[in-house]
Design an enzyme around this catalytic site. Structure first.
Site, PDB file in Angstrom:
ATOM      1  N   SER A  68       0.794  -1.231   0.000  1.00 14.71           N
ATOM      2  CA  SER A  68       0.000   0.000   0.000  1.00 14.71           C
ATOM      3  C   SER A  68       0.823   1.276   0.000  1.00 14.71           C
ATOM      4  O   SER A  68       0.265   2.362  -0.179  1.00 14.71           O
ATOM      5  CB  SER A  68      -0.970   0.013   1.192  1.00 14.71           C
ATOM      6  OG  SER A  68      -2.020  -0.899   0.978  1.00 14.71           O
ATOM      7  N   LYS A  71       0.345   3.316  -3.038  1.00 14.85           N
ATOM      8  CA  LYS A  71      -0.805   4.202  -3.194  1.00 14.85           C
ATOM      9  C   LYS A  71      -0.388   5.678  -3.204  1.00 14.85           C
ATOM     10  O   LYS A  71      -1.078   6.514  -3.777  1.00 14.85           O
ATOM     11  CB  LYS A  71      -1.816   3.944  -2.077  1.00 14.85           C
ATOM     12  CG  LYS A  71      -2.422   2.537  -2.107  1.00 14.85           C
ATOM     13  CD  LYS A  71      -3.244   2.255  -0.864  1.00 14.85           C
ATOM     14  CE  LYS A  71      -3.779   0.820  -0.872  1.00 14.85           C
ATOM     15  NZ  LYS A  71      -4.510   0.486   0.367  1.00 14.85           N
ATOM     16  N   TYR A 195      -4.050  -2.968 -10.113  1.00 10.08           N
ATOM     17  CA  TYR A 195      -3.863  -2.615  -8.697  1.00 10.08           C
ATOM     18  C   TYR A 195      -2.962  -3.631  -7.991  1.00 10.08           C
ATOM     19  O   TYR A 195      -2.043  -3.251  -7.248  1.00 10.08           O
ATOM     20  CB  TYR A 195      -5.232  -2.529  -8.023  1.00 10.08           C
ATOM     21  CG  TYR A 195      -5.192  -2.358  -6.531  1.00 10.08           C
ATOM     22  CD1 TYR A 195      -4.773  -1.164  -5.954  1.00 10.08           C
ATOM     23  CD2 TYR A 195      -5.583  -3.392  -5.682  1.00 10.08           C
ATOM     24  CE1 TYR A 195      -4.746  -1.006  -4.580  1.00 10.08           C
ATOM     25  CE2 TYR A 195      -5.562  -3.244  -4.304  1.00 10.08           C
ATOM     26  CZ  TYR A 195      -5.132  -2.051  -3.756  1.00 10.08           C
ATOM     27  OH  TYR A 195      -5.104  -1.894  -2.386  1.00 10.08           O
ATOM     28  N   TYR A 243      -4.425   3.851   8.140  1.00  8.26           N
ATOM     29  CA  TYR A 243      -5.771   3.298   8.325  1.00  8.26           C
ATOM     30  C   TYR A 243      -6.304   3.651   9.719  1.00  8.26           C
ATOM     31  O   TYR A 243      -6.190   4.791  10.153  1.00  8.26           O
ATOM     32  CB  TYR A 243      -5.773   1.788   8.076  1.00  8.26           C
ATOM     33  CG  TYR A 243      -5.052   1.418   6.811  1.00  8.26           C
ATOM     34  CD1 TYR A 243      -5.485   1.915   5.580  1.00  8.26           C
ATOM     35  CD2 TYR A 243      -3.904   0.630   6.824  1.00  8.26           C
ATOM     36  CE1 TYR A 243      -4.821   1.610   4.408  1.00  8.26           C
ATOM     37  CE2 TYR A 243      -3.227   0.323   5.653  1.00  8.26           C
ATOM     38  CZ  TYR A 243      -3.694   0.819   4.450  1.00  8.26           C
ATOM     39  OH  TYR A 243      -3.027   0.524   3.303  1.00  8.26           O
ATOM     40  N   VAL A 261       1.237  -3.604   4.024  1.00  9.89           N
ATOM     41  CA  VAL A 261       1.242  -4.866   4.755  1.00  9.89           C
ATOM     42  C   VAL A 261       2.478  -5.712   4.463  1.00  9.89           C
ATOM     43  O   VAL A 261       2.678  -6.749   5.080  1.00  9.89           O
ATOM     44  CB  VAL A 261      -0.044  -5.685   4.500  1.00  9.89           C
ATOM     45  CG1 VAL A 261      -1.265  -4.960   5.024  1.00  9.89           C
ATOM     46  CG2 VAL A 261      -0.181  -6.046   3.032  1.00  9.89           C
TER      47      VAL A 261
END
Length: 308
Positions: A68, A71, A195, A243, A261
């Site tokens: 992530s 992103k 993705y 998050y 992760v």
């Protein structure tokens, strides 16, 4: 006030030594087979400063799946492509929920809270994929990251991408839910295939720290986005980058960061440095346990914080 650059090498070495002795290292992401097989007894740290220096310690040269953290680059790329039109499809608020939650997506009629939760990242990828092929987009995104890091060796780990495709049922559910609300322009299989490959980009701490310099906004750092855009990306990293652990990270570290992760965290000290830490074991929020602990120590030792 921050420490002199001359002290950074010792600080980074001290932190790596302290992390090496930690017994509680968290748990690896066991729901992605390729990540479940990673040795948790690893820790790396790298700090890139505006004077061109790179301070590293531990396993800073070991490549890992950035997951992530990618992103951040997809968001920068999307803002460069469509500008503020992106915010018509994804919000800028913290979710307070797990990265793969569908709850808010249902309540808010298919508009994800922010571009860093999975649903928002899928929309961001879909935005820049529209009108291109997955191969073209992934090539362009890799070129952007390679330019940021000044390193053409950065690549996608195909084994990790395939592992994610095989186990990505919840992300497929998110994509089809987005599609049902008209917030996915491409076929879900194409968007998700892109993705998953984006998340499987592989970098070391040294490469990641260098690739984050464009967000530092300091003389001597790459200027790939405007100062205003860098500031907004950093704001989202601060409020949404971890998050439902974003508040905890902001409280303990006081710097914008984006976790993955795979155990990596990219952290920006505006005007001062781009920092990357990596350790595969995750805490209860799905963020690197030792990476978070290390950043707490680094912020404490340097005095770096956006809050003065």
């Amino acid at each position: 006030m921050g420490k002199r650059s001359a002290d950074l090498g010792q600080i980074v070495s001290d932190i790596a030594a302290q992390m090496r002795d930690q017994e509680d290292r968290g748990a690896v992401a066991n729901y992605i087979p390729e990540l479940a097989a990673i040795d948790p007894n690893q820790f790396g740290i790298a700090v890139a400063t505006p004077d061109g220096k790179l301070y590293t310690a531990g396993d800073a040269g070991v490549p890992f799946s950035i997951q992530s953290v990618s992103k951040v680059y997809a968001l920068a790329f999307a803002l460069g492509s469509v500008g503020d039109q992106l915010w018509q499809r994804v919000g800028v608020e913290s979710s307070g929920l797990a990265f793969d939650s569908i709850l808010l997506l249902e309540q808010e009629k298919g508009k994800p809270r922010n571009p860093f939760i999975n649903a928002g990242a899928i929309v961001t990828t879909d935005t820049i994929l529209h009108g291109s092929s997955p191969k073209e987009l992934l090539g362009a995104l890799l070129r952007f990251i390679r330019e940021a890091a000044d390193d053409n060796s950065i690549h996608i780990n195909e084994a990790v991408a395939k592992s994610e495709i095989a186990t990505g049922n919840r992300n497929f559910a998110l994509a089809y839910y987005l599609r049902s609300h008209g917030n996915l322009l491409c076929a879900p299989e194409l968007t998700l295939g892109t993705y998953f490959h984006q998340c499987a980009i592989e970098m070391s701490c040294a490469q990641l720290a260098l690739a984050g310099r464009f967000l530092v906004s300091a003389e001597g750092m790459p200027q790939l986005v405007s100062h205003e855009r860098a500031r907004r990306i950093n704001a989202l990293m601060m409020t949404c980058g971890h998050y439902n652990g974003s508040g905890d990270f902001a409280y303990r570290v006081g710097l914008p960061g984006k976790s993955g992760v795979g155990g990596g965290i990219l952290v920006i000290a505006p005007g001062r440095a781009s920092i990357a830490v990596w350790s595969p074991g995750l805490n209860q929020f799905g963020n690197s346990k030792l990476g978070t602990d290390a950043m707490h120590l680094l912020a404490k030792r340097t005095g770096w914080s956006v809050f003065g």
